[in-house]
Enzyme design. Structure first.
Site, PDB file in Angstrom:
ATOM      1  N   GLU A  14       0.841  -1.212   0.000  1.00  0.00           N
ATOM      2  CA  GLU A  14       0.000   0.000   0.000  1.00  0.00           C
ATOM      3  C   GLU A  14       0.873   1.258   0.000  1.00  0.00           C
ATOM      4  OE1 GLU A  14      -3.105  -0.278  -0.463  1.00  0.00           O
ATOM      5  OE2 GLU A  14      -3.810  -2.154   0.439  1.00  0.00           O
TER       6      GLU A  14
ATOM      7  N   HIS B 179      -1.926   1.376   8.450  1.00  0.00           N
ATOM      8  CA  HIS B 179      -3.062   0.664   7.857  1.00  0.00           C
ATOM      9  C   HIS B 179      -3.177  -0.671   8.564  1.00  0.00           C
ATOM     10  CE1 HIS B 179      -5.663  -1.610   5.358  1.00  0.00           C
ATOM     11  NE2 HIS B 179      -4.689  -2.393   4.909  1.00  0.00           N
TER      12      HIS B 179
ATOM     13  N   HIS C 143      -6.340  -3.928  10.038  1.00  0.00           N
ATOM     14  CA  HIS C 143      -7.628  -4.575   9.764  1.00  0.00           C
ATOM     15  C   HIS C 143      -8.406  -4.761  11.073  1.00  0.00           C
ATOM     16  CE1 HIS C 143      -5.497  -6.670   6.059  1.00  0.00           C
ATOM     17  NE2 HIS C 143      -5.671  -5.366   5.872  1.00  0.00           N
TER      18      HIS C 143
ATOM     19  N   HIS D  29     -12.418  -3.666   4.229  1.00  0.00           N
ATOM     20  CA  HIS D  29     -10.980  -3.933   4.205  1.00  0.00           C
ATOM     21  C   HIS D  29     -10.290  -3.541   5.520  1.00  0.00           C
ATOM     22  CE1 HIS D  29      -6.898  -3.470   1.889  1.00  0.00           C
ATOM     23  NE2 HIS D  29      -6.736  -3.939   3.106  1.00  0.00           N
TER      24      HIS D  29
END
Ligand code: 2HA
Ligand code: ZN
Length: 273
Positions: A119, A142, A144, A214
């Site tokens: 990413e 980032h 989850h 996501h």
């Protein structure tokens, strides 16, 4: 084996903190397999010796031109690497990269040729924005987070500020520590430029951005700060789900309760409660 961290306690402390946070991500169940990514701007620790370090792998395109990143240095988690491994061996599961003078490519300089996060366009676009706006924020995360991703599967939470309103109303601290709320980015394929562009737009006006079905993206003064932002919102989502599991839609704090907190804590009132 020698490391870029040797004799640089300031830089080593930043990487230690990254390792601490990645341990939390694993413990929370937010980082299955290679899930999640991290970048930290470490340019403030760069000395002449680091500047002279050669690339240890061929330069690679970022996929975007990011003018404020010229000559900047980042620690980035490696693509395909596990957060739980990074917690123990940060320099074998991540790398230090330098942004090239074309502002469109980067090279790895230490410790090992570990390719950065898939990413990277999203993370570096955010870092470019932070530098452009003179922000003190250095880290992007980032991950989850289970409950927040679960909520993003329910259409009503993806509309306008509905998700922010529900999360704020679950526990007063959410509003106090995430006064800008959570921004929603519709589903895009992971690693895409579209995802990067939409994330950048949302982070301008929110504390944390939720990628539909996501995960989340947060920015912070350091990686612990970005983690805390995400954790506060995920805790509220967890309370919402616990209440639902008890059989009813939770009442939530009232609009008046929320307004009172905004007033007492002098919080920015950027969106309706
Ligand atoms: O790095 O989480 O979105 C694995 C991911 C990609
Ligand atoms: Zn992901």
């Amino acid at each position: 084996m020698s490391s870029i961290l040797d004799g640089r306690p300031g830089l080593a402390a930043v990487i230690d903190q990254v390792a601490e946070v990645t341990g939390y991500l694993w413990q929370k169940g937010w980082a299955e397999r290679n899930g999640g990514n991290i970048t930290v701007n470490i340019t403030e620790f760069v000395d002449d010796e680091i500047k002279a370090m050669p690339a240890i792998a061929p330069a690679k395109q970022i996929g975007k031109v990011l003018p404020y990143l010229k000559g900047k240095y980042f620690y980035a988690k490696g693509t395909g690497k596990r957060m739980r491994d990074l917690a123990r061996w940060p320099m074998q599961n991540g790398a230090v990269i330098r942004i090239c003078d074309d502002c469109a490519s980067y090279e790895i300089i230490a410790d090992e040729p570990v390719m950065p996060t898939s990413e990277l366009p999203s993370h570096l676009a955010l870092q470019n924005y932070l530098l452009e706006t003179g922000s003190t924020y250095k880290a992007t995360l980032h991950t989850h987070p289970i409950e927040l991703v679960a909520m993003s599967h329910i259409r009503r939470f993806l509309k306008g500020d509905e998700m922010t309103r529900v999360l704020w109303s679950m526990i007063p601290e959410t509003l106090a520590f995430a006064p800008l709320g959570i921004g929603i980015v519709p589903y895009y394929i992971p690693g895409s430029i579209e995802l990067a562009d939409a994330t950048l737009e949302q982070i301008k006006t929110h504390d944390v951005v939720l990628w539909e079905k996501h995960g989340t993206v947060a920015v912070g003064t350091d990686i612990m700060d970005a983690f805390d932002q995400t954790d506060v919102l995920c805790k509220a989502a967890n309370i919402y789900m616990c209440a639902r599991n008890m059989g009813s839609e939770p009442d939530g704090m009232t609009e008046a309760d929320i307004k009172e907190i905004q007033d007492v804590f002098k919080l920015p009132k950027v969106r309706p409660c």
